[in-house]
Design a protein around this motif. Sequence first.
Motif, mmCIF file in Angstrom:
data_model
loop_
_atom_site.group_PDB
_atom_site.id
_atom_site.type_symbol
_atom_site.label_atom_id
_atom_site.label_comp_id
_atom_site.label_asym_id
_atom_site.label_seq_id
_atom_site.Cartn_x
_atom_site.Cartn_y
_atom_site.Cartn_z
ATOM 1 N N SER A 189 0.698 -1.150 -0.053
ATOM 2 C CA SER A 189 -0.101 -0.034 -0.074
ATOM 3 C C SER A 189 0.744 1.147 0.039
ATOM 4 O O SER A 189 2.233 1.243 0.166
ATOM 5 C CB SER A 189 -0.836 0.057 1.391
ATOM 6 O OG SER A 189 -0.005 0.381 2.517
ATOM 7 N N GLY A 190 0.188 2.189 -0.094
ATOM 8 C CA GLY A 190 1.217 3.681 -0.161
ATOM 9 C C GLY A 190 1.945 3.796 0.971
ATOM 10 O O GLY A 190 2.920 4.226 0.987
ATOM 11 N N GLY A 191 1.226 3.752 2.034
ATOM 12 C CA GLY A 191 1.810 3.919 3.600
ATOM 13 C C GLY A 191 2.759 2.729 3.622
ATOM 14 O O GLY A 191 4.029 3.336 4.194
ATOM 15 N N GLN A 192 2.910 1.805 3.471
ATOM 16 C CA GLN A 192 3.741 0.459 3.323
ATOM 17 C C GLN A 192 5.011 0.895 2.568
ATOM 18 O O GLN A 192 6.197 0.660 3.092
ATOM 19 C CB GLN A 192 3.218 -0.861 3.160
ATOM 20 C CG GLN A 192 2.010 -1.077 4.339
ATOM 21 C CD GLN A 192 1.268 -2.561 3.576
ATOM 22 O OE1 GLN A 192 1.318 -2.816 2.313
ATOM 23 N NE2 GLN A 192 0.948 -3.301 4.458
ATOM 24 N N LYS A 193 4.728 1.265 1.365
ATOM 25 C CA LYS A 193 5.780 1.726 0.359
ATOM 26 C C LYS A 193 6.674 2.842 1.132
ATOM 27 O O LYS A 193 7.923 2.581 1.166
ATOM 28 C CB LYS A 193 5.243 2.149 -0.816
ATOM 29 C CG LYS A 193 4.966 1.002 -2.055
ATOM 30 C CD LYS A 193 4.750 1.690 -3.062
ATOM 31 C CE LYS A 193 3.620 1.008 -3.863
ATOM 32 N NZ LYS A 193 2.883 1.821 -4.900
#
Length: 273
Positions: free
Chosen positions: A146-150
């Motif tokens: 996800s965006g936050g994980q990336k």
Amino acid sequence: MSQIRFENVNYIYSGGTTFEKQALKDVSFAVESGSFIGVIGHTGSGKSTLIQHMNGLIRPTSGKIYFHDEDITADGYKKKELRSKVGIVFQYPEYQLFEIDVLTDVAFGPKNLGLSQEESRMRAIDALQLVGIKEEQYTLSPFELSGGQKRRVAIAGVLAMQPEVLILDEPAAGLDPGSRKEILDTIVHLYRETGMTVILSSHSMEDMAEYAERLLVMNQGELVMDGLPHEIFGRYKELEKMGLSAPKMTYLMHSLAGKGYDLSTDILTVSDA
Ligand code: ADP
């Protein structure tokens, strides 16, 4: 001895052309080891330019910058070593993820520093744990996250270099509210766990009000305020003139906290009074 010190730093982009732009004007300040500092300012106020000076990516047009009292602007200064000690997470860092899986990506920096495969792997695992990426995600392609994980993986890539100073340029930019909070909480967590100096920039006063211990306010290339959050927010009229909407409620809470109130219980009594 301060960890980083700016003395009368000026920076001009494209000097001597019609595109000439003075992005920093006579900026001086010092950072102590273990601080958590927020750099606030409107878009274009000079935050990114300031940050890029801290690890020698940009050299001042005039003025001096010291890291542990050594002049990093001097000819022949060891830039590669400096960059491993002062790590920068740029805006939208996920665009720089490129390896086949998460673990290999995070191990790239230490490997590039010349560490063994095994040591690089261990550093990558430590860094991924610090930012809360789970073991089952290590073998995924960064693009499956996800965006936050990336973004957390990208931060781990800089952490794996084990810097003394971690600098993040607008770390929450472009994320949805849930992921913003996730990233900012991650940064606070790793600050508390490692004790390293953290410097982050943001145009969001709300984010900074919640997290930073000291604030530097940039306006049109000048460092116009440097102080504790409640001191800075107390000047909200001046901040508003710079296009920064100051969180008045947060100012009130910071002031009360400074006077020894217990916010969890006393704030209700105070506001009811
Ligand atoms: P911020 O990070 O606060 O948005 P910047 O440091 O990116 O501010 O920009 C400060 C000023 O310098 C702005 O006026 C911006 O347009 C200008 N600037 C930034 N990068 C460049 C560049 N590479 N060339 C010319 N001007 C630039």
